[in-house]
Design an enzyme around this catalytic site. Sequence first.
Site, PDB file in Angstrom:
ATOM      1  N   GLY A 121     157.311  40.002 -78.417  1.00 35.01           N
ATOM      2  CA  GLY A 121     157.400  38.853 -77.531  1.00 35.01           C
ATOM      3  C   GLY A 121     158.361  37.844 -78.127  1.00 35.01           C
ATOM      4  O   GLY A 121     158.086  37.272 -79.185  1.00 35.01           O
ATOM      5  N   MET A 122     159.506  37.625 -77.464  1.00 34.80           N
ATOM      6  CA  MET A 122     160.540  36.739 -77.990  1.00 34.80           C
ATOM      7  C   MET A 122     160.660  35.502 -77.118  1.00 34.80           C
ATOM      8  O   MET A 122     160.850  35.591 -75.906  1.00 34.80           O
ATOM      9  CB  MET A 122     161.873  37.475 -78.086  1.00 34.80           C
ATOM     10  CG  MET A 122     161.829  38.667 -79.046  1.00 34.80           C
ATOM     11  SD  MET A 122     163.432  39.481 -79.261  1.00 34.80           S
ATOM     12  CE  MET A 122     164.346  38.217 -80.160  1.00 34.80           C
ATOM     13  N   SER A 123     160.549  34.329 -77.754  1.00 33.97           N
ATOM     14  CA  SER A 123     160.533  33.063 -77.025  1.00 33.97           C
ATOM     15  C   SER A 123     161.843  32.299 -77.110  1.00 33.97           C
ATOM     16  O   SER A 123     162.047  31.310 -76.405  1.00 33.97           O
ATOM     17  CB  SER A 123     159.425  32.170 -77.591  1.00 33.97           C
ATOM     18  OG  SER A 123     159.723  31.828 -78.952  1.00 33.97           O
ATOM     19  N   GLY A 124     162.731  32.758 -77.994  1.00 36.40           N
ATOM     20  CA  GLY A 124     163.948  32.002 -78.258  1.00 36.40           C
ATOM     21  C   GLY A 124     163.835  31.160 -79.511  1.00 36.40           C
ATOM     22  O   GLY A 124     164.807  30.553 -79.948  1.00 36.40           O
ATOM     23  N   GLY A 125     162.653  31.122 -80.099  1.00 36.35           N
ATOM     24  CA  GLY A 125     162.421  30.365 -81.320  1.00 36.35           C
ATOM     25  C   GLY A 125     162.685  31.192 -82.563  1.00 36.35           C
ATOM     26  O   GLY A 125     162.845  32.418 -82.497  1.00 36.35           O
ATOM     27  N   ASP A 185     160.661  31.871 -85.117  1.00 36.80           N
ATOM     28  CA  ASP A 185     159.560  32.737 -85.574  1.00 36.80           C
ATOM     29  C   ASP A 185     159.614  34.117 -84.931  1.00 36.80           C
ATOM     30  O   ASP A 185     159.554  35.145 -85.618  1.00 36.80           O
ATOM     31  CB  ASP A 185     158.215  32.073 -85.286  1.00 36.80           C
ATOM     32  CG  ASP A 185     157.975  30.837 -86.136  1.00 36.80           C
ATOM     33  OD1 ASP A 185     158.534  30.764 -87.244  1.00 36.80           O
ATOM     34  OD2 ASP A 185     157.240  29.939 -85.685  1.00 36.80           O
ATOM     35  N   SER A 186     159.717  34.174 -83.613  1.00 37.70           N
ATOM     36  CA  SER A 186     159.745  35.475 -82.932  1.00 37.70           C
ATOM     37  C   SER A 186     161.047  36.213 -83.219  1.00 37.70           C
ATOM     38  O   SER A 186     161.076  37.450 -83.243  1.00 37.70           O
ATOM     39  CB  SER A 186     159.543  35.302 -81.427  1.00 37.70           C
ATOM     40  OG  SER A 186     160.532  34.470 -80.855  1.00 37.70           O
ATOM     41  N   CYS A 241     155.255  24.794 -72.190  1.00 38.00           N
ATOM     42  CA  CYS A 241     156.479  24.631 -71.414  1.00 38.00           C
ATOM     43  C   CYS A 241     156.315  23.740 -70.192  1.00 38.00           C
ATOM     44  O   CYS A 241     157.183  22.939 -69.896  1.00 38.00           O
ATOM     45  CB  CYS A 241     156.999  26.000 -70.975  1.00 38.00           C
ATOM     46  SG  CYS A 241     158.527  25.926 -70.024  1.00 38.00           S
ATOM     47  N   CYS A 281     146.158  31.030 -72.641  1.00 37.46           N
ATOM     48  CA  CYS A 281     147.436  31.712 -72.473  1.00 37.46           C
ATOM     49  C   CYS A 281     147.499  32.973 -73.329  1.00 37.46           C
ATOM     50  O   CYS A 281     147.984  34.015 -72.884  1.00 37.46           O
ATOM     51  CB  CYS A 281     148.590  30.771 -72.817  1.00 37.46           C
ATOM     52  SG  CYS A 281     150.226  31.524 -72.650  1.00 37.46           S
ATOM     53  N   GLY A 335     155.300  36.261 -82.972  1.00 34.73           N
ATOM     54  CA  GLY A 335     155.629  35.427 -84.116  1.00 34.73           C
ATOM     55  C   GLY A 335     154.501  34.529 -84.559  1.00 34.73           C
ATOM     56  O   GLY A 335     154.734  33.530 -85.254  1.00 34.73           O
TER      57      GLY A 335
END
Length: 376
Positions: free
Chosen positions: A9-13, A15-16, A194, A98, A122
């Site tokens: 799971g990639m959030s753009g941050g 950590d991920s 968000c 969530c 992450g």
Amino acid sequence: MSKQKVVVGMSGGVDSSVTAWLLKEQGYDVVGLFMKNWEDDGEYCSTRQDWIDVVSVADLIGIDVEAVNFAAEYKDRVFAEFLREYSAGRTPNPDVLCNVEIKFKAFLDHAMSLGAETIATGHYARVREQDGLFQLLKATDSTKDQSYFLHRLNQAQLSKTLFPLGEIPKTQVREIAAQIGLPNAKKKDSTGICFIGERPFREFLNRYLPTKPGPMKTPDGKVVGEHIGLAFYTFGQRKGIGIGGAKDGSGEPWFVADKDMALNTLYVVQGHDHPWLLSDTLVAGNTSWVTGFAPDEGVACGAKTRYRQQGAACRFVGADEGRFALRFNEAQWAVTPCQSAVLYQGDVCLGGGIIKQAAAQSAREDALASPQVALR
């Protein structure tokens, strides 16, 4: 021999992003998945920039990435519950819901449909298998540990989940990101969720909940101000109450201490350690246990009643029909209904429940004369 496929799971941050790189380095067949959980509403939601960052990172480390829209699931399973609880004067924790409904249900199901054997995120937490059971553990970096938000995960979910950052300090994650040249290496950690973004929280709630002003009273019934609507205040709140300095000249700050929904009345008290703000027992419902069963009655454990706190020493009074009670060794401050009470033994997260009520010191002996009474 084919590589084990893991969907990250990639959030753009950062950590991920580092999570995906670490797994690629460890030899996994890594696929990135970007979850869109909220439909853009203008300036506040950073979905577009986050997606650009995910694509840039995926290109750099050499993995495939796709986007999936879970906005409908998020609205139905998370946001609707969020509004229901706030409308009832309670303060929910949408991050916990969530994780259960989206990241480890909708996302996990989608990942499995792609042929993945495991998923990874992450989050700062750890999973350990012991005697055939999967345990959820705190991260080694106690300042970033996120097991509190993950306490409702079950055996099936944990058995398919990797948390590569669980053993790594946050400072080292930043160093890795810089060393491998990630384009988001210096990106700030996201704050909040968000759909709220950086806007004032009351401004956001105003879009969905009506304001209904009413009296603001002290415990002895004296009116000291007017609130704008009970949904806009939380237990223990100090800032934004709107009654300025001390009304009696004591110099003590004001705190939100209680709500009477029937009379639309907000109760406020002066002083951080006012008795109305202290509780040495609580009752929680909607329980969820990582191993599938509750701790033994009377067992000593540590409990968090909010994310940013150390575990408070307590005793597990007992469980009954999806509820449990805790008795703290020392009274706890601002134990807030609808937040999660999460139990630990050492680094092991046992699970927890949603706080239904808390009893102040003065009420303890009468209200909790026995474990059975505590759960009524």
